[in-house]
Design a protein around this motif. Structure first.
Motif, PDB file in Angstrom:
ATOM      1  N   PRO A  71      -5.378   0.354  -2.943  1.00  0.00           N
ATOM      2  CA  PRO A  71      -5.455   0.681  -1.520  1.00  0.00           C
ATOM      3  C   PRO A  71      -4.610   1.888  -1.098  1.00  0.00           C
ATOM      4  O   PRO A  71      -4.417   2.120   0.081  1.00  0.00           O
ATOM      5  N   HIS A  72      -4.100   2.635  -2.050  1.00  0.00           N
ATOM      6  CA  HIS A  72      -3.132   3.684  -1.735  1.00  0.00           C
ATOM      7  C   HIS A  72      -3.751   4.893  -1.037  1.00  0.00           C
ATOM      8  O   HIS A  72      -4.922   5.199  -1.213  1.00  0.00           O
TER       9      HIS A  72
ATOM     10  N   LYS B  96       0.879  -1.168   0.000  1.00  0.00           N
ATOM     11  CA  LYS B  96       0.000   0.000   0.000  1.00  0.00           C
ATOM     12  C   LYS B  96       0.917   1.218   0.000  1.00  0.00           C
ATOM     13  O   LYS B  96       1.803   1.329   0.853  1.00  0.00           O
TER      14      LYS B  96
ATOM     15  N   SER C 103       4.318  -0.090  -6.292  1.00  0.00           N
ATOM     16  CA  SER C 103       3.820  -0.895  -5.167  1.00  0.00           C
ATOM     17  C   SER C 103       4.554  -2.234  -5.066  1.00  0.00           C
ATOM     18  O   SER C 103       4.490  -2.905  -4.044  1.00  0.00           O
TER      19      SER C 103
END
Length: 146
Positions: free
Chosen positions: A39-40, A13, A139
């Motif tokens: 999900p960042h 994340k 990521s």
């Protein structure tokens, strides 16, 4: 022959600092992350000075910085020079996210020490594809945890 990955979702994340003065561009990035179900976490700064204040505060540092070049007062290159001269902040991966395809800008940014240079496409669909690839790449990287 090849071992299957045991955990296909090995992405980190990301905590992203977006330095962008155009609210439409900020909304595009947030929309891209949201619609792609990434999900960042995005921290927004409208100008370079605001971003430096954040980076020098006691807040947790971002994993990557997405930086626009064309900003008032402190442009992206001036921000980069300030960032790269700071012993604590100079290792933060900084990716230029801009409309400028000017070779002089590209060279100046790489000379200062950027991690990448991405030209914003005009079509939203192309923007989503580019940004998703960029965020997927970062990521998967091993990043410095501060």
């Amino acid at each position: 022959m090849f071992a299957k990955p045991t955990n296909v979702n090995m992405r980190n994340k990301l905590r992203i600092l977006l330095i962008e003065d155009d609210m439409i561009e900020v909304m595009k990035l947030n929309r891209t992350i949201g619609s792609s179900q990434l999900p960042h976490e995005v921290i927004e700064a409208k100008k370079g000075e605001e971003a430096l204040d954040f980076l020098r505060s006691d807040a947790k540092l971002p994993d990557i910085i997405l930086l626009d070049l064309n900003m008032p007062k402190m442009n992206g290159i001036k921000f980069l020079e300030t960032l790269k001269n700071d012993e604590t902040l100079k290792y933060l991966p900084t990716i230029i996210l801009t409309t400028s395809a000017n070779q002089k800008d590209i060279l100046a940014c790489y000379k200062v020490g950027i991690a990448g240079y991405v030209i914003k496409p005009l079509k939203y669909e192309d923007y989503v594809i580019k940004l998703k690839c960029l965020l997927d790449y970062w990521s998967l990287n091993e990043l410095i945890k501060g």
